[in-house]
Write an enzyme that holds these catalytic residues in place. Sequence first.
Site, PDB file in Angstrom:
ATOM      1  NE  ARG A  59     100.063  59.789  25.477  1.00  0.00           N
ATOM      2  CZ  ARG A  59      99.679  60.008  24.215  1.00  0.00           C
ATOM      3  NH1 ARG A  59      99.737  59.021  23.345  1.00  0.00           N
ATOM      4  NH2 ARG A  59      99.275  61.183  23.812  1.00  0.00           N
ATOM      5  CD  GLU A  96      96.181  73.834  16.018  1.00  0.00           C
ATOM      6  OE1 GLU A  96      96.663  73.012  16.825  1.00  0.00           O
ATOM      7  OE2 GLU A  96      96.840  74.588  15.307  1.00  0.00           O
TER       8      GLU A  96
HETATM    9  P1  AMP Z   1      94.680  69.251  24.906  1.00  0.00           P
HETATM   10  O1  AMP Z   1      93.213  68.964  24.823  1.00  0.00           O
HETATM   11  O2  AMP Z   1      95.138  70.200  23.879  1.00  0.00           O
HETATM   12  O3  AMP Z   1      95.091  69.673  26.317  1.00  0.00           O
HETATM   13  O4  AMP Z   1      95.437  67.906  24.556  1.00  0.00           O
HETATM   14  C1  AMP Z   1      95.633  66.930  25.503  1.00  0.00           C
HETATM   15  C2  AMP Z   1      95.597  65.533  24.927  1.00  0.00           C
HETATM   16  O5  AMP Z   1      96.282  65.421  23.671  1.00  0.00           O
HETATM   17  C3  AMP Z   1      96.283  64.569  25.873  1.00  0.00           C
HETATM   18  O6  AMP Z   1      95.508  63.380  25.935  1.00  0.00           O
HETATM   19  C4  AMP Z   1      97.656  64.350  25.264  1.00  0.00           C
HETATM   20  O7  AMP Z   1      98.062  63.015  25.428  1.00  0.00           O
HETATM   21  C5  AMP Z   1      97.502  64.719  23.788  1.00  0.00           C
HETATM   22  N1  AMP Z   1      98.562  65.635  23.335  1.00  0.00           N
HETATM   23  C6  AMP Z   1      98.387  66.927  22.955  1.00  0.00           C
HETATM   24  N2  AMP Z   1      99.536  67.502  22.577  1.00  0.00           N
HETATM   25  C7  AMP Z   1     100.493  66.567  22.734  1.00  0.00           C
HETATM   26  C8  AMP Z   1     101.930  66.556  22.545  1.00  0.00           C
HETATM   27  N3  AMP Z   1     102.597  67.628  22.098  1.00  0.00           N
HETATM   28  N4  AMP Z   1     102.600  65.409  22.826  1.00  0.00           N
HETATM   29  C9  AMP Z   1     101.935  64.323  23.285  1.00  0.00           C
HETATM   30  N5  AMP Z   1     100.608  64.270  23.476  1.00  0.00           N
HETATM   31  C10 AMP Z   1      99.875  65.372  23.213  1.00  0.00           C
END
Ligand code: AMP
Length: 172
Positions: A59, A96
Amino acid sequence: MIDLKEKIRNISDFPVKGIQFKDITTLLKDKEAFKYSIDEITKYCSKYQIDYIAGIEARGFIIGAPVAYQLGIGFLPIRKPEKLPSVVERVSYQLEYGENILEIHKDAINNGDKIMVIDDLLATGGTTAAVFKLIERLGGKVIGASFIIELEFLNPREKLEGYDVFSLVQYS
Ligand code: AMP
């Protein structure tokens, strides 16, 4: 001014139980909301001298490429493993559950190139922090990161201290 929150669809328990997935397909489908999001992120990025936008698969490509186009600069894809055809630099980081890997072409960045990272959503900040590491390992200078959505309740900025972070919509 458009209420972007109204355009973002929440899907409970996707892809696994307990996750509130923020679905941006409904925002992308709306021509005003899509244009507004790209224009606002472009406006933020244009405050800086940036050489490249780095977009995170998948995305981050949808948001990052039109921003780079509007700024008149190049776009660097950060991809999932084994998608890029030439020699890659790779970073792995903890999710996680389990581990994730991202790659960039080794010759995509020259020493001192100034780079803005773009993705759709900032959650824990783990992905962005890993991408910052990847860019810096190749000698790039990270200017910051921009997103449509920030999940503030996960405190992602703790992992990104010292960097400029921008988001259009926050959930707290
Ligand atoms: P993080 O590494 O935890 O910041 O996760 C970011 C990545 O995971 C991004 O590429 C987001 O598109 C995806 N992502 C994580 N949580 C969500 C969520 N609740 N809804 C949509 N996409 C998410």
